[in-house]
Scaffold this active site. Structure first.
Site: not given
Ligand code: UTP
Ligand code: MN
Length: 498
Positions: A332, A334, A422
């Site tokens: 995804d 973020d 996100d």
């Molecule tokens: P992700 O699940 O998107 O992982 O969460 P990522 O490292 O970006 O990897 P991919 O490539 O998408 O698979 C990113 C960070 O955001 C935090 C998670 O703990 C993670 O460190 N996070 C995510 C939160 O703190 N709260 C949330 O509700 C969602």
């Molecule tokens: Mn991510």
């Protein structure tokens, strides 16, 4: 010249030691003291003069430095050069020789006898510095004290460990799951590839089981235990089901227990009520199970940036998650979005969603309003979700916006794809904590919190850092501030791929 000083090879013809170098004019009085005068610094003529003086007083003075010498006398105050020279003379036992300053000699001449050797007379060897222990770059048990880039030199092991971790997660064995994730994280941080298990014996977080798997892989190129899991029907089905957006391990387990084995089984099952998220998950499965590229992430960033700036000129937008850590692909994209005016962030996400909807880009949106309440901090729950306003979106991304084109499945001729996005929107005074928390990786975050708790008696989450000893919250405007509060070396985002 009488008794020309000879330093170096032993003269071929030598008189017996007792007679050596004794002035003919005086009988040797002190038979167990045999002096050698070092010419260096003293000079040839002074050495000659002192030799004669001593012999005239009944001292034995040797012309050459040999094993019979008991007292070496020098005017060289540079003990290191003197000792270096002495060590090059190949004496049998240098420690049996007293190495003395000329003051011992002059005292003895004055007294007419060899005066007892005192510390002030000694020219001591400067001991070589205690050899520093070889720098054992001890690998920390905490991921937040390791630098882990996206370059993984031990993928054959870490991929296997991830399969096992997931297997234990599906079987609700959290301890074992964590053990394999920790081991994988340690191996990921190594700048070298493991070629034998002996090389890993000083590494933390590697136990009997992980080592046995590594051995298997090193010997056979694969792990039979891992292969068994990969071919295990239940594991495969659970993995398939949890790959759908909105389906967690519990739902997957429930479906499996009902005898469902495929997506078509699930979709054809009469009693199954899919929630909105799961419906979108199935609808866009092909797209959102395919990796998002960095170019696609950038294009999404532009879309969000434009939307935010329509709403406020004071917007703050930051890419976080795996892409901030330098990953080339992600599941995804973020972002943190907020504004410089505290309080104004409250309506920000709602407004962004509105704009995206009007642009026809919103394929799915799950908005969660903020439940953030500073008075309820800090959260004691480990890895608890944060309380900021956030939304989980699926956006429509046009190929024309992506430099180099879309990540497309074979045979797909559409000019767009669905992408998971996100957004989280903290108040601006929480920005640093949110950025650190959302940059990940999950293992890095987990160990930051564990380090804070275990090593610093502090509580860290996405909202704040609380010092339990001082009973106060610590303010931070940058990630570096937080590392400083924790007494940790700063780790760059691209080194947090633990
Ligand atoms: P992700 O699940 O998107 O992982 O969460 P990522 O490292 O970006 O990897 P991919 O490539 O998408 O698979 C990113 C960070 O955001 C935090 C998670 O703990 C993670 O460190 N996070 C995510 C939160 O703190 N709260 C949330 O509700 C969602
Ligand atoms: Mn991510």
């Amino acid at each position: 010249m009488l008794h020309a000083p000879v330093v170096g090879p032993r003269p071929k013809k030598r008189s017996k030691p007792e007679e050596a170098g004794v002035s003919r004019r005086q009988e040797a009085k002190f038979k167990d003291v045999r002096i050698f005068l070092v010419e260096r610094k003293m000079g040839r003529s002074r050495r000659s003069f002192l030799t004669q003086l001593a012999r005239s007083k009944g001292f034995i003075v040797e012309d050459a430095l040999s094993d019979t010498v008991t007292h070496v006398v020098s005017e060289d105050s540079q003990s290191s050069s003197l000792w270096a020279w002495l060590k090059g003379r190949s004496l049998t036992d240098l420690s049996a020789v007293k190495v003395l300053d000329v003051s011992w000699f002059t005292d003895s001449m004055r007294e007419g006898r060899p005066v007892p050797v005192e510390t002030k007379h000694l020219i001591q060897d400067i001991l070589p510095e205690a050899p520093k222990p070889a720098p054992v770059n001890k690998v920390s048990q905490y991921a937040c004290q390791r630098r882990t880039t996206t370059e993984n030199n031990n993928r054959i092991f870490t991929d296997a460990f991830e399969v096992l971790a997931e297997h234990y997660e599906f079987n609700d064995l959290q301890g074992r799951c964590l053990a394999f994730r920790r081991a994988a994280s340690v191996l990921k941080s190594l700048p070298w590839a493991v070629r034998c298990v002996e090389a890993t014996q000083d590494l933390p977080c590697l136990g009997e089981h992980t080592t046995a798997i590594m051995k298997e892989i090193l010997q056979h190129g694969r792990s039979f235990e891992v292969e068994k899991i990969l071919s295990d029907e239940r594991c495969r089905t659970l993995k398939l089901f949890t790959s759908v957006f909105g389906v967690g391990p519990k739902t997957a387990e429930k479906w499996h227990r009902r005898g469902l084995r495929s997506f078509s089984d699930v979709l054809a099952e009469p009693g199954i009520q899919l929630n909105r998220m799961q419906q979108s998950g199935f609808l866009h499965y092909g797209d959102i199970s395919r990796a998002v590229s960095r170019a696609e992430a950038r294009a999404v960033g532009n879309i969000i940036d434009e939307a935010v700036h329509v709403i406020t000129p004071n917007a703050i937008l930051a890419l976080t998650g795996g892409f901030r850590r330098g990953k080339e692909f992600g599941h995804d994209v973020d972002f943190i979005v907020t504004t410089a005016e505290l309080g104004k962030e409250k309506s920000l996400l709602i407004n962004i969603i509105d704009i995206l909807k009007k642009q026809g880009l919103l394929l799915f949106s799950d908005y969660q309003a903020s439940t953030f309440d500073i008075s309820k901090l800090p959260s004691h729950r480990f890895e608890a979700m944060d309380h900021f306003a956030k939304c989980f979106l699926i956006l429509r991304l046009e190929a024309s916006l992506v430099e180099g084109g879309l990540q497309r499945a074979e045979g797909d001729s559409r000019d767009w794809r669905a992408v998971r996005v996100d957004l989280v929107s903290p108040p601006v005074d929480r920005y640093a904590y949110t950025l650190l928390g959302w940059t990940g990786s999950r293992m890095f975050e987990r160990d930051l919190r564990r380090f804070a708790r275990m090593e610093r008696q502090m509580l860290l989450d996405n909202h704040a850092l609380y010092d339990k000893t001082k009973k106060e919250f610590l303010t931070a405007t940058t990630e570096k501030d937080i590392f400083d509060h924790l007494g940790l070396e700063y780790i760059e985002p691209w080194q947090r791929n633990a």
